[in-house]
Design a protein around this motif. Structure first.
Motif, PDB file in Angstrom:
ATOM      1  N   ILE B 247       0.845  -1.202   0.000  1.00  0.00           N
ATOM      2  CA  ILE B 247       0.000   0.000   0.000  1.00  0.00           C
ATOM      3  C   ILE B 247       0.878   1.248   0.000  1.00  0.00           C
ATOM      4  O   ILE B 247       0.649   2.197  -0.752  1.00  0.00           O
ATOM      5  N   THR B 248       1.934   1.242   0.843  1.00  0.00           N
ATOM      6  CA  THR B 248       2.815   2.401   0.911  1.00  0.00           C
ATOM      7  C   THR B 248       3.398   2.721  -0.448  1.00  0.00           C
ATOM      8  O   THR B 248       3.317   3.852  -0.932  1.00  0.00           O
ATOM      9  N   ILE B 249       3.992   1.697  -1.076  1.00  0.00           N
ATOM     10  CA  ILE B 249       4.674   1.938  -2.346  1.00  0.00           C
ATOM     11  C   ILE B 249       3.670   2.337  -3.416  1.00  0.00           C
ATOM     12  O   ILE B 249       3.885   3.285  -4.168  1.00  0.00           O
ATOM     13  N   ALA B 250       2.531   1.621  -3.461  1.00  0.00           N
ATOM     14  CA  ALA B 250       1.530   1.955  -4.477  1.00  0.00           C
ATOM     15  C   ALA B 250       1.086   3.399  -4.308  1.00  0.00           C
ATOM     16  O   ALA B 250       0.899   4.125  -5.283  1.00  0.00           O
ATOM     17  N   GLY B 251       0.957   3.846  -3.052  1.00  0.00           N
ATOM     18  CA  GLY B 251       0.564   5.227  -2.813  1.00  0.00           C
ATOM     19  C   GLY B 251       1.650   6.199  -3.231  1.00  0.00           C
ATOM     20  O   GLY B 251       1.383   7.203  -3.881  1.00  0.00           O
ATOM     21  N   LEU B 252       2.907   5.874  -2.872  1.00  0.00           N
ATOM     22  CA  LEU B 252       4.012   6.776  -3.189  1.00  0.00           C
ATOM     23  C   LEU B 252       4.256   6.843  -4.687  1.00  0.00           C
ATOM     24  O   LEU B 252       4.797   7.822  -5.182  1.00  0.00           O
ATOM     25  N   GLN B 253       3.859   5.796  -5.403  1.00  0.00           N
ATOM     26  CA  GLN B 253       4.130   5.754  -6.834  1.00  0.00           C
ATOM     27  C   GLN B 253       3.096   6.514  -7.639  1.00  0.00           C
ATOM     28  O   GLN B 253       3.114   6.476  -8.861  1.00  0.00           O
ATOM     29  N   LEU B 254       2.180   7.189  -6.953  1.00  0.00           N
ATOM     30  CA  LEU B 254       1.122   7.897  -7.667  1.00  0.00           C
ATOM     31  C   LEU B 254       1.691   8.872  -8.698  1.00  0.00           C
ATOM     32  O   LEU B 254       1.170   9.008  -9.797  1.00  0.00           O
ATOM     33  N   GLY B 255       2.784   9.523  -8.315  1.00  0.00           N
ATOM     34  CA  GLY B 255       3.405  10.469  -9.241  1.00  0.00           C
ATOM     35  C   GLY B 255       3.772   9.819 -10.552  1.00  0.00           C
ATOM     36  O   GLY B 255       3.551  10.376 -11.624  1.00  0.00           O
ATOM     37  N   SER B 256       4.304   8.588 -10.460  1.00  0.00           N
ATOM     38  CA  SER B 256       4.700   7.925 -11.699  1.00  0.00           C
ATOM     39  C   SER B 256       3.475   7.504 -12.503  1.00  0.00           C
ATOM     40  O   SER B 256       3.542   7.408 -13.722  1.00  0.00           O
ATOM     41  N   ILE B 257       2.338   7.268 -11.814  1.00  0.00           N
ATOM     42  CA  ILE B 257       1.114   6.955 -12.570  1.00  0.00           C
ATOM     43  C   ILE B 257       0.673   8.195 -13.352  1.00  0.00           C
ATOM     44  O   ILE B 257       0.270   8.107 -14.512  1.00  0.00           O
ATOM     45  N   ILE B 258       0.778   9.367 -12.698  1.00  0.00           N
ATOM     46  CA  ILE B 258       0.320  10.591 -13.370  1.00  0.00           C
ATOM     47  C   ILE B 258       1.178  10.889 -14.604  1.00  0.00           C
ATOM     48  O   ILE B 258       0.658  11.143 -15.684  1.00  0.00           O
ATOM     49  N   THR B 259       2.524  10.828 -14.438  1.00  0.00           N
ATOM     50  CA  THR B 259       3.354  11.055 -15.624  1.00  0.00           C
ATOM     51  C   THR B 259       3.177   9.935 -16.623  1.00  0.00           C
ATOM     52  O   THR B 259       3.173  10.164 -17.828  1.00  0.00           O
ATOM     53  N   GLY B 260       3.036   8.693 -16.111  1.00  0.00           N
ATOM     54  CA  GLY B 260       2.838   7.556 -17.012  1.00  0.00           C
ATOM     55  C   GLY B 260       1.589   7.757 -17.849  1.00  0.00           C
ATOM     56  O   GLY B 260       1.590   7.514 -19.053  1.00  0.00           O
ATOM     57  N   ALA B 261       0.513   8.246 -17.205  1.00  0.00           N
ATOM     58  CA  ALA B 261      -0.733   8.473 -17.929  1.00  0.00           C
ATOM     59  C   ALA B 261      -0.539   9.540 -19.000  1.00  0.00           C
ATOM     60  O   ALA B 261      -1.027   9.411 -20.123  1.00  0.00           O
TER      61      ALA B 261
END
Lengths: 312, 327
Positions: B247-261
């Motif tokens: 959960i921690t990592i998935a939450g912290l990786q949100l930034g990479s989801i936004i740029t990835g998107a």
């Protein structure tokens, strides 16, 4: 009784060959292969004007009759193209050599900028402590949680609004270096700050301070040498990330100007011809980018393990 | 717990104010808002009048509070490029991005956890070793190359799936969905895989490492000694305890989801807000850029809040301490 013969004094090269780091290099096949690939690519980029068979960005030497020549074959006009040619008859191989030159130049400058900024801020934050430390590290925290490509895009957009249109073309590369560098400094600052806080408690720093050495000299002469290892590791891995960031931004169309294409720009151009079957215009730049980023990244990984005393 | 949530809410409001300040500075000082609104022939007196009417001569803090107040009401001004309200633009693009992000998050979580457990339980299996080697590629390849590679294989060579756009969409009044038509479903497959691949490999490697760690613990040995079935041990005892770091990592990786998107939407010409932002950067459409920044900041704050609350749900140890010290 054991016979102790003093070993002959070694030269500088002898010392390097004898060192732990070189030993770990010799025994790591991954590091050797990665460094060979990286060296070839860097040399190719460095000596592009002498190696490249054609000058890909001189419109006078381009011939549309050469367009879309497949790899390893001759065009209508009898020119040979190792990696084929693109829609304008430009040699893909030469374009890659010049393109990796731009990619490496932007990546290296960006990471140097990030390094100087991050190391200085880290030294100051760790040495001064207090409010200075809190402010700098809070900014670094925010920076780290925010995606770097997004920061770079914002800086790029803002710069476009500020710089007059006539200068945008020539300023684009500097904006790009600034944008990528500014989004990467926080890692350096964090590491350097940690080490500085530990080192400044030690006796030799107190001694220097009592002797009246100025803080700036203490930081540079006494504390900075302690952080060279970790900073080198972060810089190597950061270089791979910066190269990919540059490629991504250029691919998105906000990077270097089209007159100076980097690997990312070449991939962007090549993507248009994917559907019509001219795969080589995209394929070779993409492979070069992957090899470059991957080999630098693996070298960084190896360096981290080699310099980490806990793993020895 | 309530006190904890309230503190976090307070911090979130502060973060949002900081993000708004940055967007406002950008909105106000990058380019001249008046120059983009009037025609070139407008006299200086006319421009001054408009400046006064728009309140651009008011003190800084007054303008800032007006900006924040408007933003709270969903008013982000008018796009310079398209001459339509920014809020409307974003709302029309939002469903596409949310559907893409949700689908890829689902793929990443399901496959990430399943493959992570599989590779942890079958370490000697050559298939598992193959998956691990493959995951290295997923971490190190840039997103846009993954997208192009998938397009080349599945759209150009095999011609199974479309390579761009969203397919046919069904208008539900306030939401245009692509999930209800065949072309819509086929269109989302490649972008969703592209976006999910990085998360998937990350979650998989993390679940694997955590599983291996947990399986060595005493309570697992004890569960084995009690004669519990393998399935019960692996899934209800071991897997549950690997979820906190995930959960921690998935939450912290949100930034990479936004740029990835953002990157994925560009590669696949997906009509979401990422590609809207990108085309705004290219023409310096400042209101859209500012609104996007506020939107991203808002999503960040909300997800971080949810992640913090999820800690409490997943990890009972945190609940005993009452007000925990954060992480």
């Amino acid at each position: 009784m054991t016979d102790i013969t003093p070993s002959a004094p070694k030269g500088r090269i002898g010392k390097i060959i004898d060192s732990d780091v070189f030993y770990s290099y010799r025994t790591s096949p991954v590091a050797i292969i990665a460094s060979i690939i990286a060296t070839i690519l860097v040399l190719g980029a460095l000596f592009a004007p002498w190696i490249a068979p054609y000058d890909p960005f001189n419109p006078r030497t381009l011939n549309l009759m050469n367009g879309f020549t497949p790899p390893m074959s001759e065009s209508f006009t009898g020119n040979f193209f190792l990696f084929g040619s693109d829609h304008q008859g430009r040699d893909v191989f030469s374009a890659i050599l010049y393109g990796s030159r731009v990619s490496l130049m932007v990546g290296l400058s960006a990471i140097m900028f990030a390094m100087v900024l991050g190391v200085s801020l880290g030294l100051i934050a760790g040495y001064r402590g207090g409010l200075t430390d809190t402010v700098i590290m809070r900014i670094a925290d925010v920076q780290l949680s925010f995606p770097s490509i997004l920061i770079a895009l914002l800086i790029f957009g803002v710069a476009r609004g500020i710089i007059p249109p006539s200068q945008q073309e020539s300023m684009a590369i500097f904006v790009l270096i600034f944008a990528i560098g500014l989004s990467d400094w926080a890692q350096f600052a964090r590491t350097v700050r940690g080490t500085t806080m530990v080192e400044k408690q030690k006796d030799y720093v107190s001694a220097a301070r009592i002797l009246g050495v100025k803080p700036i000299f203490i930081l540079i002469r006494h504390i900075l040498p302690n952080v060279v290892g970790p900073v080198l590791v972060i810089a190597t891995i950061g270089l791979a990330l910066a190269i990919i960031a540059e490629a991504t931004l250029s691919f998105l169309g906000v990077g270097v100007p089209p007159t100076q294409p980097s690997l990312g720009t070449l991939i962007r151009i090549g993507q248009q011809f994917l559907f019509s079957g001219e795969w080589w215009i995209l394929f070779y730049p993409a492979v070069t980018l992957i090899l470059l980023a991957l080999s630098v990244n693996l070298l960084g990984d190896w360096l981290r393990d080699a310099l980490n005393p806990r793993l020895r | 717990m309530l006190a904890f949530i309230l503190t976090r809410l307070g911090q979130s409001v502060l973060v949002m104010l900081a993000v708004s300040l940055i967007s406002f500075i950008m909105f106000r000082y990058v380019g001249d808002p008046v120059a983009s609104l009037v025609s070139q022939e407008a006299s200086i007196a006319d421009q001054e009048q408009l400046r006064e009417r728009l309140g651009l001569n008011d003190p800084f803090y007054e303008q800032f509070f007006r900006f924040v107040w408007n933003a709270i009401q969903g008013n982000f001004g008018i796009s310079y490029r398209l001459q339509t309200p920014v809020a409307e633009l974003i709302m029309s693009r939002l469903p596409a991005t949310i559907e893409l992000a949700m689908t890829s998050a689902l793929i990443a979580l399901v496959f990430g956890i399943v493959l992570g457990v599989f590779t942890a339980l079958n370490r000697k299996n050559p298939f598992a070793a193959g998956i691990m080697a493959f995951s290295l590629i997923g971490v190190s390849l840039p997103t846009f190359l993954i997208g192009i590679g998938l397009i080349y294989v599945f759209a150009v060579e095999l011609q199974w799936l479309p390579s761009f756009g969203r397919g046919a969409v069904v208008d539900l009044g306030w939401w245009r969905t692509g999930f209800l038509t065949e072309t819509g479903l086929r269109s989302i497959i490649l972008p969703a895989i592209t976006l999910s691949l990085f998360q998937l490999t990350l979650i998989m490697r993390l679940v694997r490492a955590e599983m291996l760690e947990v399986l060595r613990q005493d309570y697992i040995k004890f569960a084995r000694a009690r004669g519990l079935s393998k399935r019960a041990i692996n899934f209800s005892h071991a897997l549950k305890n690997t979820l906190v770091p995930v959960i921690t990592i998935a939450g912290l990786q949100l930034g990479s989801i936004i740029t990835g998107a953002l990157i994925t939407e560009t590669v696949f010409q997906w009509p979401g807000i990422g590609s809207l932002f990108l085309s705004s950067v290219a023409v310096v459409d400042v209101p859209v850029m500012a609104a996007y920044l506020i939107f991203v900041g808002f999503v960040f704050v909300i997800i971080n809040l949810i992640v913090d609350i999820l800690y409490y749900v997943v990890d009972p140890r945190l609940r005993i301490g009452g007000t925990a010290k954060g992480h």
